[in-house]
Design a protein around this motif. Structure first.
Motif, short mmCIF file in Angstrom:
data_model
loop_
_atom_site.label_atom_id
_atom_site.label_comp_id
_atom_site.label_asym_id
_atom_site.label_seq_id
_atom_site.Cartn_x
_atom_site.Cartn_y
_atom_site.Cartn_z
N GLN A 186 0.84 -1.20 0.00
CA GLN A 186 0.00 0.00 0.00
C GLN A 186 0.88 1.26 0.00
O GLN A 186 0.61 2.22 -0.70
CB GLN A 186 -0.90 0.02 1.25
CG GLN A 186 -2.19 -0.76 1.10
CD GLN A 186 -3.04 -0.20 -0.03
OE1 GLN A 186 -3.21 1.01 -0.15
NE2 GLN A 186 -3.54 -1.07 -0.90
N HIS A 187 1.93 1.19 0.82
CA HIS A 187 2.85 2.32 0.89
C HIS A 187 3.56 2.53 -0.45
O HIS A 187 3.62 3.65 -0.97
CB HIS A 187 3.86 2.09 2.03
CG HIS A 187 4.95 3.11 2.05
ND1 HIS A 187 6.24 2.83 1.62
CD2 HIS A 187 4.95 4.42 2.39
CE1 HIS A 187 6.98 3.92 1.73
NE2 HIS A 187 6.22 4.89 2.20
N ALA A 188 4.04 1.42 -1.02
CA ALA A 188 4.77 1.52 -2.29
C ALA A 188 3.85 2.08 -3.38
O ALA A 188 4.26 2.93 -4.18
CB ALA A 188 5.30 0.15 -2.70
N LYS A 233 1.19 4.08 -3.00
CA LYS A 233 0.94 5.52 -2.80
C LYS A 233 2.16 6.34 -3.19
O LYS A 233 2.05 7.39 -3.81
CB LYS A 233 0.57 5.80 -1.34
CG LYS A 233 -0.84 5.37 -1.04
CD LYS A 233 -1.15 5.51 0.42
CE LYS A 233 -2.42 4.74 0.72
NZ LYS A 233 -2.46 4.25 2.08
N ARG A 234 3.31 5.81 -2.83
CA ARG A 234 4.52 6.58 -3.16
C ARG A 234 4.71 6.64 -4.67
O ARG A 234 5.13 7.66 -5.21
CB ARG A 234 5.73 5.96 -2.45
CG ARG A 234 6.61 7.07 -1.89
CD ARG A 234 7.60 6.68 -0.88
NE ARG A 234 8.83 7.40 -1.20
CZ ARG A 234 9.67 7.87 -0.31
NH1 ARG A 234 9.45 7.71 0.97
NH2 ARG A 234 10.77 8.49 -0.67
N SER A 235 4.32 5.53 -5.36
CA SER A 235 4.55 5.51 -6.82
C SER A 235 3.64 6.50 -7.55
O SER A 235 3.99 6.99 -8.61
CB SER A 235 4.34 4.09 -7.36
OG SER A 235 2.96 3.79 -7.36
N VAL A 268 12.33 2.97 3.85
CA VAL A 268 11.25 3.17 2.88
C VAL A 268 10.46 4.46 3.10
O VAL A 268 9.89 5.01 2.17
CB VAL A 268 10.25 1.98 2.85
CG1 VAL A 268 10.90 0.73 2.30
CG2 VAL A 268 9.63 1.72 4.19
N HIS A 269 10.42 4.93 4.35
CA HIS A 269 9.68 6.18 4.62
C HIS A 269 10.59 7.42 4.59
O HIS A 269 10.15 8.51 4.93
CB HIS A 269 8.97 6.12 5.97
CG HIS A 269 7.80 5.19 5.96
ND1 HIS A 269 6.57 5.54 5.44
CD2 HIS A 269 7.68 3.90 6.37
CE1 HIS A 269 5.74 4.51 5.54
NE2 HIS A 269 6.39 3.51 6.11
N GLY A 270 11.84 7.22 4.20
CA GLY A 270 12.76 8.37 4.13
C GLY A 270 12.10 9.48 3.33
O GLY A 270 11.35 9.22 2.38
N CYS A 271 12.36 10.70 3.71
CA CYS A 271 11.64 11.87 3.17
C CYS A 271 11.54 11.85 1.64
O CYS A 271 12.55 11.85 0.94
CB CYS A 271 12.33 13.16 3.60
SG CYS A 271 11.51 14.61 2.95
N ALA A 272 10.30 11.89 1.14
CA ALA A 272 10.06 11.86 -0.30
C ALA A 272 10.37 13.22 -0.94
O ALA A 272 10.53 13.30 -2.16
CB ALA A 272 8.61 11.48 -0.56
C1 HEM Z 1 14.22 20.19 5.53
C2 HEM Z 1 13.02 19.77 5.16
C3 HEM Z 1 12.44 18.43 5.49
C4 HEM Z 1 12.72 17.58 6.52
C5 HEM Z 1 13.74 17.76 7.65
C6 HEM Z 1 11.87 16.42 6.36
C7 HEM Z 1 11.88 15.31 7.21
C8 HEM Z 1 11.18 14.14 6.96
C9 HEM Z 1 11.31 12.94 7.75
C10 HEM Z 1 12.19 12.76 8.98
C11 HEM Z 1 10.51 12.00 7.19
C12 HEM Z 1 10.41 10.54 7.62
C13 HEM Z 1 9.14 10.16 8.30
C14 HEM Z 1 9.18 8.78 8.91
O1 HEM Z 1 10.28 8.27 9.24
O2 HEM Z 1 8.10 8.23 9.17
C15 HEM Z 1 9.84 12.61 6.07
C16 HEM Z 1 8.91 11.98 5.28
C17 HEM Z 1 8.22 12.63 4.25
N1 HEM Z 1 8.47 13.89 3.75
FE1 HEM Z 1 9.83 15.20 4.43
N2 HEM Z 1 11.08 16.60 5.26
C18 HEM Z 1 11.40 17.80 4.69
C19 HEM Z 1 10.84 18.35 3.53
C20 HEM Z 1 9.85 17.78 2.77
C21 HEM Z 1 9.28 18.36 1.56
C22 HEM Z 1 9.72 19.67 0.92
C23 HEM Z 1 8.31 17.48 1.14
C24 HEM Z 1 7.41 17.55 -0.07
C25 HEM Z 1 7.70 18.14 -1.19
C26 HEM Z 1 8.29 16.35 2.06
C27 HEM Z 1 7.48 15.26 1.94
C28 HEM Z 1 7.57 14.13 2.73
C29 HEM Z 1 6.72 12.96 2.55
C30 HEM Z 1 5.61 12.80 1.50
C31 HEM Z 1 7.12 12.02 3.51
C32 HEM Z 1 6.52 10.63 3.75
C33 HEM Z 1 7.35 9.59 3.03
C34 HEM Z 1 6.86 8.18 3.27
O3 HEM Z 1 6.22 7.90 4.28
O4 HEM Z 1 7.16 7.35 2.40
N3 HEM Z 1 9.25 16.57 3.04
N4 HEM Z 1 10.29 13.92 5.93
#
Ligand code: HEM
Length: 400
Positions: A90-92, A94-96, A341-345
């Motif tokens: 489900q995660h993959a 949504k991410r795709s 896998v959840h590293g920031c997208a």
């Molecule tokens: C300096 C800026 C940012 C930091 C420090 C940051 C940090 C993070 C971190 C720590 C996570 C991991 C969450 C987890 O471990 O559950 C994350 C996930 C995510 N971030 Fe960022 N973020 C930043 C900017 C952004 C931006 C600009 C966007 C969108 C354009 C974004 C979209 C997302 C999304 C969609 C996820 C979820 C990914 C997933 O669950 O697969 N972030 N972010």
């Protein structure tokens, strides 16, 4: 879930106002106590050392996100359906649907627009000389780039910062802040439901991709509102945090600003060092789905696990002299963007925005000086400035 009495406990409230303002002494205590420390107030195990945080983040089969990443059940229920709160296929999936929008190639295509906007921001700031680092420098870029990318309707933009900040705040433990924030976070979801109903996203945007994926039955229609705010909510305060912390750190460490101006190639690593030193997102949680050991400490199935990125990034087991800000150290492995896998997208875009502002400032600003007392925002999850008074001293030959 019986608690193993041999497991260390930490009774302090790591979400009190004082702890939010200065979390690092608490994190140092947690790291000293052990790899997994029971927080009775928050009913979760704190993971505060770098190696343990990293291994939890990489083991997404044991430590799941589908039960939410908040510390309170209401936010975990409301967050269902987002990329952040899902697991496995489900995660993959949504991410795709949206990932192609933020590949390195796609981000490169945004460079010119980000540079233009950043030039305008720096022009206006230099004309003022005395600026608020948050309002005048850190906010404009994040609040213009991602809303356009997502295709968020103009009429919903005035509330964005308030809604997005509240969405993060609501992910803390049950406390006055998270309860208060739930209302505004709910307003964002309600607005998003309307956007989906009225199909009012900008054509050709990420939001459009979400609606098309639902039309083609690749995702359920009911998931659209959550997906619509999936990339918007986490993109604002985080990047504002990175840019404003960078400005603050360079104002307090003029020799580091000089080092950056001398060798602009240091900028990408400087952004890593800023995110390491003042991680904009302090911590998120997981749910353990089997009995497991973390760094040798037994943790029972069902337990909530708090992964503290901001503590991992200051762990002396991993970093030499972690409490010093040094843009020449190799900070690439910092965990401020998460891992696995959840590293920031959106990290490619966040890096582009932060690096671009720094690059233009480095060209045009000789010194960034503190010009008053900064104020940290009070938020359960976000670590960023609310106010940051600065004076910009223009470089020779730069009109100001
Ligand atoms: C300096 C800026 C940012 C930091 C420090 C940051 C940090 C993070 C971190 C720590 C996570 C991991 C969450 C987890 O471990 O559950 C994350 C996930 C995510 N971030 Fe960022 N973020 C930043 C900017 C952004 C931006 C600009 C966007 C969108 C354009 C974004 C979209 C997302 C999304 C969609 C996820 C979820 C990914 C997933 O669950 O697969 N972030 N972010």
């Amino acid at each position: 879930m019986a608690l193993d009495v041999s497991i260390p406990q930490y009774r302090e409230n790591i979400y009190s106002k004082a702890a939010i303002l200065d979390p690092y002494p608490h994190y140092a205590e947690l790291r000293a106590l052990g790899p997994a420390v029971w927080l009775p107030r928050h009913r979760a195990y704190a993971i505060s050392r770098y190696a343990d945080c990293k291994s939890v983040l990489l083991d997404d089969e044991t430590f799941i996100s589908g039960d939410g990443v908040a510390l309170n059940p209401l936010a975990n229920r409301l967050g269902r359906g987002t990329t952040l709160n899902s697991d496995g296929d489900q995660h993959a999936l949504k991410r795709s649907v949206l990932a192609h929008r933020l590949t390195p190639r796609a981000v490169r295509k945004m460079t010119a627009a980000v540079e233009d906007k950043a030039e305008q921001i720096v022009d206006a700031a230099l004309a003022k000389r005395f600026v608020d680092g948050v309002d005048d420098l850190a906010t404009a870029l994040p609040t213009s780039i991602v809303p356009d990318l997502v295709g968020w309707p103009e009429e919903g933009r005035d509330n964005l910062l308030r809604w997005a900040g509240a969405t993060f705040d609501s992910l803390g433990p049950v406390n006055r802040q998270s309860i208060k924030a739930t209302k505004a976070a709910g307003e964002m979801l309600a607005f998003s439901k309307r956007v989906v109903r009225e199909r009012s996203v900008l054509p050709g945007s990420m939001g459009d991709d979400v609606l098309t994926a639902a039309d083609e039955n690749r995702i359920e229609k009911s998931k659209c509102p959550a997906l619509m705010i999936d990339y918007l909510a986490p993109s604002l305060d985080t990047t504002i945090g990175a840019i404003s912390s960078a400005l603050h750190l360079f104002a307090r460490h003029p020799e580091q600003w000089q080092a950056l101006r001398d060798v602009p190639d240091r900028i990408p690593n400087a952004v890593n060092e800023v995110v390491r030193y003042e991680s904009p997102l302090r911590a998120f949680s997981r749910r353990a789905v089997r009995d497991v050991e973390i760094g040798g400490t037994p943790v029972p199935s069902g337990a909530r696990i708090l992964v503290i990125y901001a503590s991992a990034n200051r762990d002396p087991r991993e970093w030499h002299d972690p409490d010093s800000f040094d843009i020449t150290r190799d900070a690439a492995r910092q965990l401020g963007f998460g891992s696995g896998v959840h590293g920031c997208a959106g990290q490619g875009l966040a890096r582009l925005e932060t690096q671009t502002i720094l690059r233009i400032l480095a060209r045009r600003v000789h010194r960034i000086e503190p010009a008053g007392t900064p104020k940290w925002a009070i938020n359960n999850v976000i670590h960023r400035f609310e106010k940051l008074p600065l004076r910009l001293v223009a470089a020779e030959g730069t009109p100001s």
